[in-house]
Design an enzyme around this catalytic site. Structure first.
Site, mmCIF file in Angstrom:
data_model
loop_
_atom_site.group_PDB
_atom_site.id
_atom_site.type_symbol
_atom_site.label_atom_id
_atom_site.label_comp_id
_atom_site.label_asym_id
_atom_site.label_seq_id
_atom_site.Cartn_x
_atom_site.Cartn_y
_atom_site.Cartn_z
ATOM 1 N N SER A 60 0.795 -1.234 0.000
ATOM 2 C CA SER A 60 0.000 0.000 0.000
ATOM 3 C C SER A 60 0.826 1.282 0.000
ATOM 4 O O SER A 60 0.265 2.374 -0.101
ATOM 5 C CB SER A 60 -0.943 0.019 1.204
ATOM 6 O OG SER A 60 -2.058 -0.811 0.955
ATOM 7 N N LYS A 63 0.139 3.854 -2.596
ATOM 8 C CA LYS A 63 -0.855 4.934 -2.496
ATOM 9 C C LYS A 63 -0.231 6.304 -2.271
ATOM 10 O O LYS A 63 -0.929 7.318 -2.385
ATOM 11 C CB LYS A 63 -1.863 4.596 -1.403
ATOM 12 C CG LYS A 63 -2.654 3.323 -1.702
ATOM 13 C CD LYS A 63 -3.675 3.015 -0.614
ATOM 14 C CE LYS A 63 -4.499 1.774 -0.956
ATOM 15 N NZ LYS A 63 -3.892 0.524 -0.533
ATOM 16 N N SER A 120 -5.886 2.906 4.566
ATOM 17 C CA SER A 120 -5.295 2.399 3.328
ATOM 18 C C SER A 120 -6.335 1.629 2.518
ATOM 19 O O SER A 120 -6.060 0.568 1.949
ATOM 20 C CB SER A 120 -4.092 1.506 3.644
ATOM 21 O OG SER A 120 -3.242 1.406 2.537
ATOM 22 N N LYS A 228 3.282 6.276 5.411
ATOM 23 C CA LYS A 228 2.364 5.331 4.771
ATOM 24 C C LYS A 228 2.883 3.932 4.990
ATOM 25 O O LYS A 228 4.040 3.620 4.673
ATOM 26 C CB LYS A 228 2.256 5.633 3.272
ATOM 27 C CG LYS A 228 1.178 4.820 2.579
ATOM 28 C CD LYS A 228 -0.205 5.320 2.989
ATOM 29 C CE LYS A 228 -1.294 4.290 2.677
ATOM 30 N NZ LYS A 228 -1.264 3.108 3.562
#
Length: 386
Positions: A60, A63, A120, A228
């Site tokens: 993820s 992203k 997420s 993140k």
């Protein structure tokens, strides 16, 4: 001749040894992550790396690029937090982490940003990709185009979620680059740093989805700006995080960690070592008045000179401002009008006679031109008074 070659060989070995020594106290072998990097966020200088150009699945962390594209569109005014979008069947059917959107329900951009940044959410990511570019394929193309523009030469995006695909690969170095680029904007900072929130989903908005941020550093790392996380069985546990202390901003990335505890511990270890050993010496902050300069035919005789960026130097933590010299070189015979966005000189940073950096200087404000007759009358009157 043999003695000379032996000495030369010894020197080569010594140089190689010196070059291979880590920038500071962390040995690459001491990290459990498969790949890692630490950079200065201002100039991209690499402070530490371990296999940072190895291509790996990013999960993820993908992203970050989606958030970057969203931020660019918000900066240009194409997208606002209040805008609404309709969730497609495809977006609603995404697996993995999600907020359980229903097909054909409406949501606003802000709710989607919360879901992407904090949980997420894959369904929210696909919904935003379709909203921005009409299709996931269009968004993926934009992501790859942006990666090329940024010099992310070892990156290939196949989707917007980070769900496993054999060709969906990037590197710790490339992740640091796109994280650095996201720092230019502040549209998602609030959500990346929010520990808990909620959104209401469903056509009737009757289902509350409580969001708990996947980045636990929010609660226990001083100076954190955002981060993140990512996880899939293929990618293992990953993290890209940014922190600022005083005037120094660092980015740490770790990929391929066996546990979530390892990824958080190793990012903290990298950031701590970086802050302990390096700092940005800031001589002038962005927008601060540095000096004044004279101008001919202006409504004012002088104007303030500023820089549009911090005048700084990234160096070891034991260096002081007094160790450096700054020279201001202003264009001669400046004549109004002057545009605040057109450079009128440079600040040149020296240490021990060596040029370390040059920074463009600008008028603080537009300098308007005085009418010629009025200018000469004013100067004549000033001379009489003197």
């Amino acid at each position: 001749m043999k003695k000379f070659l032996a000495v030369l060989f010894f020197l080569v070995l010594m140089v190689t040894y010196v070059i291979s020594v880590p920038v500071y106290g962390i040995e690459a072998e001491s990290l459990q992550s498969r790949s890692a990097i630490l950079i200065n966020a201002d100039d991209g200088r690499v402070l530490f790396e371990k296999s940072s150009n190895d291509k790996m699945p990013p999960a993820s962390i993908t992203k970050i690029m989606l958030l970057l594209l969203i931020s660019e569109k918000m900066e240009s005014g194409e997208v606002t937090l209040e805008q609404e979008l309709t969730v497609s069947e495809y977006a609603a059917g995404m697996g993995g982490s999600q907020i359980y959107l229903e097909a054909y329900e409406t949501q606003n951009v802000e709710s989607m940003l919360k879901a992407i940044s904090m949980r997420s959410a894959n369904d929210a990511s696909v919904a935003m990709a379709e909203f921005l570019y009409g299709s996931v394929e269009g968004c993926v193309k934009a992501m790859n185009d942006k990666a090329k523009e940024l010099g992310m030469s070892n990156t290939n995006f196949v989707n917007v979620t980070g769900l496993p695909e054999p060709e969906h690969l990037t590197t710790a170095n490339d992740i640091a680059i796109m994280t650095k680029e996201l720092l230019k904007y502040n549209y998602v900072n609030e959500y990346l740093l929010t520990w808990m929130d909620s959104v209401y989903v469903g056509k009737e908005k009757d289902s509350e989805q409580v969001l708990v941020n996947t980045n636990r550093l929010i609660n226990n790392y001083d100076g954190l700006l955002g981060g993140k996380t990512g996880f899939t069985n293929e990618a293992k546990y990953c993290l890209s995080a940014t922190a600022r202390r005083n005037d120094t901003t660092l980015i740490a990335v770790v990929l391929g960690c066996d546990t979530t505890k390892i990824r958080f511990n190793e990012v903290q270890k990298l950031l701590n070592e970086g802050f302990a050993n390096y700092k940005n010496l800031v001589f002038h902050k962005k927008g601060d008045s540095i000096i004044t300069s004279s101008v001919f035919c202006g409504k004012t005789d002088t104007f303030n000179v500023v820089s549009k960026e911090n005048v700084y130097y990234f160096t070891e933590s034991n260096c002081k401002v007094e160790d450096f010299n700054l020279e201001y070189v202003i264009d001669k015979n400046l004549k109004a009008p002057l545009d605040k966005d057109v450079s009128i000189g440079k600040a040149i940073l020296y240490k021990e006679g060596q040029v370390l950096g040059e920074y463009n200087l600008y008028p603080e404000k537009n300098v308007e031109k005085e009418g010629l007759i009025k200018f000469y009358l004013k100067n004549t009157l000033e001379n009489i008074i003197k």
